[in-house]
Structures are given as C-alpha cells and as structure tokens.
Scaffold this motif. Structure first.
Motif, mmCIF file in Angstrom:
data_model
loop_
_atom_site.group_PDB
_atom_site.id
_atom_site.type_symbol
_atom_site.label_atom_id
_atom_site.label_comp_id
_atom_site.label_asym_id
_atom_site.label_seq_id
_atom_site.Cartn_x
_atom_site.Cartn_y
_atom_site.Cartn_z
ATOM 1 N N GLY A 3 0.766 -1.238 0.000
ATOM 2 C CA GLY A 3 0.000 0.000 0.000
ATOM 3 C C GLY A 3 0.797 1.287 0.000
ATOM 4 N N GLY A 4 2.109 1.198 0.089
ATOM 5 C CA GLY A 4 2.933 2.389 0.023
ATOM 6 C C GLY A 4 3.289 2.963 1.381
ATOM 7 N N TRP A 5 3.668 4.232 1.372
ATOM 8 C CA TRP A 5 4.200 4.906 2.555
ATOM 9 C C TRP A 5 3.586 6.280 2.730
ATOM 10 C CZ3 TRP A 5 7.426 2.755 6.066
ATOM 11 C CH2 TRP A 5 7.903 1.484 5.735
ATOM 12 N N CYS A 6 3.479 6.679 3.973
ATOM 13 C CA CYS A 6 3.092 8.041 4.325
ATOM 14 C C CYS A 6 4.378 8.828 4.545
ATOM 15 C CB CYS A 6 2.266 8.062 5.610
ATOM 16 S SG CYS A 6 0.708 7.161 5.481
ATOM 17 N N ALA A 7 4.301 10.130 4.321
ATOM 18 C CA ALA A 7 5.486 10.965 4.489
ATOM 19 C C ALA A 7 5.103 12.321 5.062
ATOM 20 C CB ALA A 7 6.186 11.165 3.144
ATOM 21 N N GLU A 8 6.040 12.879 5.821
ATOM 22 C CA GLU A 8 5.875 14.251 6.293
ATOM 23 C C GLU A 8 6.693 15.161 5.392
ATOM 24 O OE1 GLU A 8 7.299 14.635 10.299
ATOM 25 O OE2 GLU A 8 9.148 13.578 9.858
ATOM 26 N N VAL A 9 6.289 16.406 5.317
ATOM 27 C CA VAL A 9 6.956 17.367 4.449
ATOM 28 C C VAL A 9 8.068 18.051 5.239
ATOM 29 C CG1 VAL A 9 6.668 19.426 3.020
ATOM 30 C CG2 VAL A 9 4.832 17.703 3.136
ATOM 31 N N VAL A 10 9.291 17.908 4.762
ATOM 32 C CA VAL A 10 10.450 18.561 5.367
ATOM 33 C C VAL A 10 10.653 19.924 4.717
ATOM 34 C CG1 VAL A 10 12.955 18.405 5.720
ATOM 35 C CG2 VAL A 10 11.527 16.345 5.894
ATOM 36 N N ARG A 11 10.542 19.947 3.379
ATOM 37 C CA ARG A 11 10.662 21.201 2.627
ATOM 38 C C ARG A 11 9.627 21.196 1.505
ATOM 39 N NH1 ARG A 11 15.847 21.783 -0.711
ATOM 40 N NH2 ARG A 11 14.549 20.947 -2.351
ATOM 41 N N PRO A 12 8.707 22.149 1.511
ATOM 42 C CA PRO A 12 7.715 22.239 0.438
ATOM 43 C C PRO A 12 8.374 22.484 -0.923
ATOM 44 C CG PRO A 12 7.080 23.595 2.313
ATOM 45 C CD PRO A 12 8.501 23.175 2.542
ATOM 46 N N GLY A 13 7.650 22.162 -1.991
ATOM 47 C CA GLY A 13 8.156 22.413 -3.329
ATOM 48 C C GLY A 13 7.233 21.824 -4.383
ATOM 49 N N ARG A 14 7.520 22.137 -5.620
ATOM 50 C CA ARG A 14 6.718 21.665 -6.755
ATOM 51 C C ARG A 14 7.130 20.251 -7.129
ATOM 52 N NH1 ARG A 14 3.381 24.089 -9.819
ATOM 53 N NH2 ARG A 14 3.969 26.137 -9.063
ATOM 54 N N VAL A 15 6.146 19.450 -7.570
ATOM 55 C CA VAL A 15 6.399 18.107 -8.073
ATOM 56 C C VAL A 15 5.687 17.959 -9.410
ATOM 57 C CG1 VAL A 15 4.471 17.091 -6.783
ATOM 58 C CG2 VAL A 15 6.341 15.635 -7.544
ATOM 59 N N ARG A 16 6.391 17.345 -10.369
ATOM 60 C CA ARG A 16 5.856 17.162 -11.718
ATOM 61 C C ARG A 16 6.048 15.711 -12.152
ATOM 62 N NH1 ARG A 16 8.997 21.739 -11.593
ATOM 63 N NH2 ARG A 16 7.987 23.681 -12.208
ATOM 64 N N LEU A 17 5.224 15.271 -13.093
ATOM 65 C CA LEU A 17 5.435 13.966 -13.684
ATOM 66 C C LEU A 17 6.843 13.904 -14.266
ATOM 67 C CD1 LEU A 17 2.067 13.329 -15.566
ATOM 68 C CD2 LEU A 17 2.810 12.383 -13.375
ATOM 69 N N GLY A 18 7.525 12.815 -14.035
ATOM 70 C CA GLY A 18 8.888 12.653 -14.552
ATOM 71 C C GLY A 18 9.977 13.140 -13.608
ATOM 72 N N ASP A 19 9.598 13.817 -12.515
ATOM 73 C CA ASP A 19 10.598 14.305 -11.559
ATOM 74 C C ASP A 19 11.345 13.140 -10.917
ATOM 75 O OD1 ASP A 19 10.236 17.014 -11.917
ATOM 76 O OD2 ASP A 19 9.064 17.307 -10.095
ATOM 77 N N VAL A 20 12.581 13.414 -10.535
ATOM 78 C CA VAL A 20 13.445 12.433 -9.894
ATOM 79 C C VAL A 20 13.040 12.250 -8.434
ATOM 80 C CG1 VAL A 20 15.833 12.079 -9.105
ATOM 81 C CG2 VAL A 20 15.384 12.862 -11.425
ATOM 82 N N VAL A 21 13.171 11.004 -7.966
ATOM 83 C CA VAL A 21 12.943 10.643 -6.563
ATOM 84 C C VAL A 21 14.229 9.975 -6.084
ATOM 85 C CG1 VAL A 21 11.572 9.252 -4.977
ATOM 86 C CG2 VAL A 21 10.487 10.239 -7.003
ATOM 87 N N GLN A 22 14.850 10.580 -5.034
ATOM 88 C CA GLN A 22 16.112 10.012 -4.528
ATOM 89 C C GLN A 22 16.373 10.462 -3.099
ATOM 90 O OE1 GLN A 22 19.117 11.405 -7.192
ATOM 91 N NE2 GLN A 22 18.962 13.518 -6.554
ATOM 92 N N PRO A 23 17.133 9.646 -2.352
ATOM 93 C CA PRO A 23 17.471 10.063 -0.980
ATOM 94 C C PRO A 23 18.302 11.339 -1.005
ATOM 95 C CG PRO A 23 18.081 7.766 -1.382
ATOM 96 C CD PRO A 23 17.670 8.345 -2.689
ATOM 97 N N VAL A 24 18.122 12.156 0.021
ATOM 98 C CA VAL A 24 18.863 13.414 0.098
ATOM 99 C C VAL A 24 20.302 13.167 0.502
ATOM 100 C CG1 VAL A 24 19.021 15.615 1.340
ATOM 101 C CG2 VAL A 24 16.816 14.785 0.576
ATOM 102 N N ASP A 25 20.536 12.231 1.411
ATOM 103 C CA ASP A 25 21.897 11.986 1.870
ATOM 104 C C ASP A 25 22.659 11.256 0.803
ATOM 105 O OD1 ASP A 25 20.047 9.910 3.879
ATOM 106 O OD2 ASP A 25 21.282 9.076 2.295
#
Length: 156
Positions: free
Chosen positions: A134-156
C-alpha cells in the motif's frame, strides 16, 4: 560506518514520479495531475492531512503485484488513493530517510495501510491484496513543486 550500515544506506538508481493524484474532499474521486505543489500540509489540491501522513506514496511496481493477487492486471493508481506513484526505487529502503521528490523534500514515516474501502473498490480480497503493497506516508520537510517525470532520490 559499518558494512551493514553502508548496505542499508545504498541505493541503485533514482526513481521517477509516474503519477500524481489528489482528492479535494473526503470520499471524492481522485483527480490526476501533471504537477502540483507540496505544501507543509501535503499537496495543495488534496485534502489536508498534515504531519507524518501529509503525502502518500506507492511504488508503481506494486500496482502489478496488487493486481496479480486479485487475478487481474495492474491496479489503476487512482483506486488506491495515494498522492504519488513512483517507479524505479524501493520505498521500503527509504523508511525514515529524507527523500527529494521534485523540488520537495519528504521523510517517509509509516506504512500506508489499506482502508476498508479497498474491498469496495477492488472487490472481494481487495483489502488483503493491498496489505504490504500500500505504500508509505510521508511528512513534508521542505515544500516544493512536483511534476510527472521528476526524480525521486534520498537526500543523503
């Protein structure tokens, strides 16, 4: 860093946002979007959840797994009512970590358990088919725009 810690911190490749969805109010139909803004309370066009459940994510690869458990093809993302569908990266491996999704930074917090509506939406066995997928819930650390095709990756 220990060898195990290095293995846990590793990841093979960045993921990609393949679907964005929002629901303006409780029990409303999901609206598919090409882009949105993730604010502190979640997607701007979505009903606010705030805190550790502000945004929900699911792996595209799990849509096929859920469908397989039901004897059908991949489940449509709007049925599962998650905000973001991502592909190519293992969300389970990112639990508790900060993840960049487009311009936003999210922290994956807790498993997004299926709701009782899955039987209604998917038919008999729908709830069980979604368990563990079923996936994951997340809290927002830094707001921002999200678009189709955007990259998803760990910050560290």
């Amino acid at each position: 860093m220990s060898e195990l810690a290095e293995l846990i911190a590793g990841w093979a490749q960045p993921g990609c946002v393949t679907w964005i969805g929002a629901r303006p109010e409780r029990r409303a139909e999901m609206v598919s979007l090409e882009e949105s803004v993730i604010a502190e309370a979640g997607l701007i066009s979505d009903r606010a959840r705030v805190g550790k459940r502000a945004v929900t994510l699911i792996q595209q690869e799990h849509l096929a797994a859920i469908g397989s458990c039901l004897g059908q093809g991949p489940v449509a993302p709007e049925i599962l009512r998650r905000n973001l569908v991502v592909s190519g990266i293992n969300l389970v491996a990112l639990k508790g970590r900060e993840v960049q999704v487009g311009e936003a930074i999210l922290r994956l917090t807790v498993i997004c358990a299926p709701c009782s509506r899955m039987e209604e939406a998917l038919g008999k066995g729908g709830y069980s088919a979604v368990r563990g997928h079923g996936g994951w819930c997340a809290e927002v650390v830094r707001p921002g725009r999200v678009r189709l095709g955007d990259v998803v990756q760990p910050v560290d």
